[in-house]
Scaffold this motif. Structure first.
Motif, short mmCIF file in Angstrom:
data_model
loop_
_atom_site.label_atom_id
_atom_site.label_comp_id
_atom_site.label_asym_id
_atom_site.label_seq_id
_atom_site.Cartn_x
_atom_site.Cartn_y
_atom_site.Cartn_z
N LYS A 122 0.83 -1.20 0.00
CA LYS A 122 0.00 0.00 0.00
C LYS A 122 0.86 1.25 0.00
O LYS A 122 0.55 2.23 -0.70
CB LYS A 122 -0.91 -0.02 1.23
CG LYS A 122 -1.90 1.13 1.28
CD LYS A 122 -2.81 1.01 2.49
CE LYS A 122 -3.81 2.17 2.53
NZ LYS A 122 -4.70 2.08 3.72
N ASP A 123 1.97 1.21 0.76
CA ASP A 123 2.88 2.37 0.78
C ASP A 123 3.50 2.61 -0.59
O ASP A 123 3.63 3.75 -1.05
CB ASP A 123 3.98 2.15 1.82
CG ASP A 123 3.44 2.11 3.24
OD1 ASP A 123 2.41 2.75 3.49
OD2 ASP A 123 4.05 1.44 4.09
N ILE A 124 3.89 1.53 -1.25
CA ILE A 124 4.53 1.67 -2.57
C ILE A 124 3.53 2.20 -3.59
O ILE A 124 3.85 3.06 -4.41
CB ILE A 124 5.12 0.32 -3.01
CG1 ILE A 124 6.26 -0.08 -2.05
CG2 ILE A 124 5.62 0.39 -4.44
CD1 ILE A 124 6.83 -1.45 -2.33
N ARG A 125 2.28 1.68 -3.54
CA ARG A 125 1.26 2.17 -4.47
C ARG A 125 0.98 3.65 -4.24
O ARG A 125 0.83 4.43 -5.19
CB ARG A 125 -0.03 1.36 -4.31
CG ARG A 125 0.05 -0.04 -4.89
CD ARG A 125 -1.34 -0.64 -5.03
NE ARG A 125 -2.02 -0.72 -3.74
CZ ARG A 125 -1.93 -1.75 -2.91
NH1 ARG A 125 -1.16 -2.80 -3.23
NH2 ARG A 125 -2.57 -1.74 -1.76
N HIS A 126 0.92 4.04 -2.96
CA HIS A 126 0.68 5.46 -2.65
C HIS A 126 1.82 6.32 -3.17
O HIS A 126 1.60 7.42 -3.73
CB HIS A 126 0.55 5.63 -1.13
CG HIS A 126 0.35 7.05 -0.69
ND1 HIS A 126 1.41 7.88 -0.39
CD2 HIS A 126 -0.77 7.80 -0.53
CE1 HIS A 126 0.96 9.07 -0.05
NE2 HIS A 126 -0.36 9.05 -0.12
N ALA A 127 3.07 5.86 -3.03
CA ALA A 127 4.21 6.63 -3.51
C ALA A 127 4.19 6.75 -5.03
O ALA A 127 4.47 7.82 -5.59
CB ALA A 127 5.51 5.98 -3.04
N LEU A 128 3.85 5.66 -5.72
CA LEU A 128 3.80 5.71 -7.17
C LEU A 128 2.70 6.64 -7.67
O LEU A 128 2.90 7.40 -8.63
CB LEU A 128 3.60 4.29 -7.74
CG LEU A 128 4.78 3.33 -7.55
CD1 LEU A 128 4.41 1.94 -8.06
CD2 LEU A 128 6.03 3.85 -8.27
N LEU A 129 1.54 6.59 -7.02
CA LEU A 129 0.46 7.49 -7.41
C LEU A 129 0.84 8.95 -7.16
O LEU A 129 0.52 9.84 -7.97
CB LEU A 129 -0.81 7.14 -6.63
CG LEU A 129 -1.52 5.85 -7.05
CD1 LEU A 129 -2.68 5.54 -6.12
CD2 LEU A 129 -2.01 5.97 -8.49
#
Length: 406
Positions: A10-17
């Motif tokens: 979830k953290d990685i997806r948030h950073a990519l977004l």
């Protein structure tokens, strides 16, 4: 940093977004470069990759830091009361640090004109004027908790007080300075009476309207305020009738603004620890409980508006003397927003934080001029990162607690 949590999906997806969002926002500025002379378009895709990568990395680091802080707070809650560590004051709030830091700051500001150019002195004078404005608004917003979006109106009252007194009565700076403060306080009381029963968003809307009314009156009442053309040839502060060159006058006004800023810090600090200061903080925390304790809510609110507006009025006199020309375009809502940003960025109720935030907000755009067209983008990014990392402000004061005597 020990026990730093590992990033989740979830953290990685948030950073990519976040990275993609910043790439979308900055695409027209950083990727497309149009040359009207050669009628050509240059596509700078490397800039887009850099923006996306840095934004994603910063967003991921912020998420991990927030998770680390939440885990640390949870561990401290599980400790028994007798073993729980006492919260430490921030470095700059420790009593043993205040005297040496204050001495160093004083020496720096005193030696500033001797080391730097007149241009730098002029910029620092403007920054110190915003220190005075920020501390004045800090009384209203930070201490009393009254959201004022029309603070620039009192700033305009002080500036036009000096301009009109010189235009019609040929009065000097030293006579106009206390009159500007008194008129600012009077207008603060006039604003305070209609909004005594308002709070929150309603108070913000009314104060915003008050600021716009003052600006429109100054712009359209030409017979009184000279209208959009403004007032020119306002004299700079004098020193016992001595003739000074332009550089000497700027340095003299710099030291005058330093003295005014120091007086503001001293008075606001004394007010904060006085009886009326404690009443302001009680009003900010809980207005109903404050009134139930027997505090006169009307007097406390009017005092906050009057004292905050008085400092804005005196800062307006300093502004008119510095620029030697004023017109209504200098007192728009943007000025109120900048002063409010100083208070929020520094920390609500923090004196040292407001001083630091005023210097950052005023000096950083000037010293980022080397970045050319990217300087305001970098400036905005720095402010966003600051508010993410320090949501309560750069130097938010520690919350005062009182333990019962054993």
């Amino acid at each position: 940093m020990k026990n730093l949590p590992m990033p989740t999906g979830k953290d990685i997806r948030h950073a990519l977004l976040t990275g993609l969002w910043f790439m979308f926002l900055t695409f027209p500025l950083l990727v497309i470069k149009v040359d009207p002379a050669e009628q050509s378009v240059t596509w700078r895709w490397a800039n887009l990759v850099w923006v996306g990568g840095v934004s994603a990395a910063v967003a991921l680091a912020c998420r991990l830091l927030a998770a680390y802080r939440a885990a640390r707070v949870e561990r401290l809650r599980r400790l028994p009361d007798q073993t729980a560590p006492q919260p430490k004051l921030p470095l700059l709030f420790r009593p043993e640090r205040l005297l040496p830091l204050g001495t160093l700051a004083m020496l720096f500001f005193l030696a500033f004109p001797l080391v730097f150019s007149t241009y730098q002195v002029n910029i620092m004078t403007t920054a110190l004027m915003y220190v005075i404005l920020g501390l004045g608004l800090n009384i209203v917003v930070g201490f009393a908790g009254l959201l004022d979006l029309g603070y620039v109106a009192f700033y305009a009252v002080g500036a036009y007080t000096y301009g009109l007194l010189h235009l019609h009565f040929n009065l000097g700076f030293w006579i106009a300075l206390p009159i500007g403060g008194l008129l600012g306080a009077l207008f603060g009381i006039l604003l305070g009476f209609p909004v005594l029963r308002l709070r929150g968003d309603y108070l913000a809307i009314v104060t915003l309207g008050f600021g716009e009314i003052i600006r429109l009156v100054l712009e359209n009442w030409g017979a009184f305020s000279q209208g959009p053309s403004g007032i020119a040839d306002i004299p700079r502060p004098g020193l016992f009738g001595l003739d000074m060159t332009l550089d000497q006058s700027l340095v003299y006004q710099y030291y005058l603004t330093v003295a005014m800023a120091l007086a503001t810090v001293f008075v606001v600090n004394r007010l904060r620890h006085s009886r009326i200061g404690r009443a302001w903080f009680a009003l900010r925390e809980d207005e109903i409980a404050c009134q139930a304790m027997g505090i006169d809510k009307t007097a406390i609110k009017l005092t906050a508006f009057a004292l905050g507006a008085a400092w804005a009025g005196m800062a307006g006199v300093l502004f008119a003397a510095k620029t030697t020309f004023i017109n209504p375009a200098s007192f728009t809502f943007l000025e109120s927003a900048i002063i409010l940003c100083i208070v929020v960025l520094g920390g609500m109720g923090s004196i040292a934080g407001v001083v630091l935030a005023a210097l950052i907000l005023m000096l950083l755009p000037e010293y980022l001029r080397a970045l050319a067209e990217y300087r305001m983008l970098v400036f905005g990014a720095v402010l966003v990162v600051m508010m993410i990392v320090r949501p309560r402000g750069l130097m938010s004061p520690p919350r005062q607690t009182y333990s019962p005597s054993r």
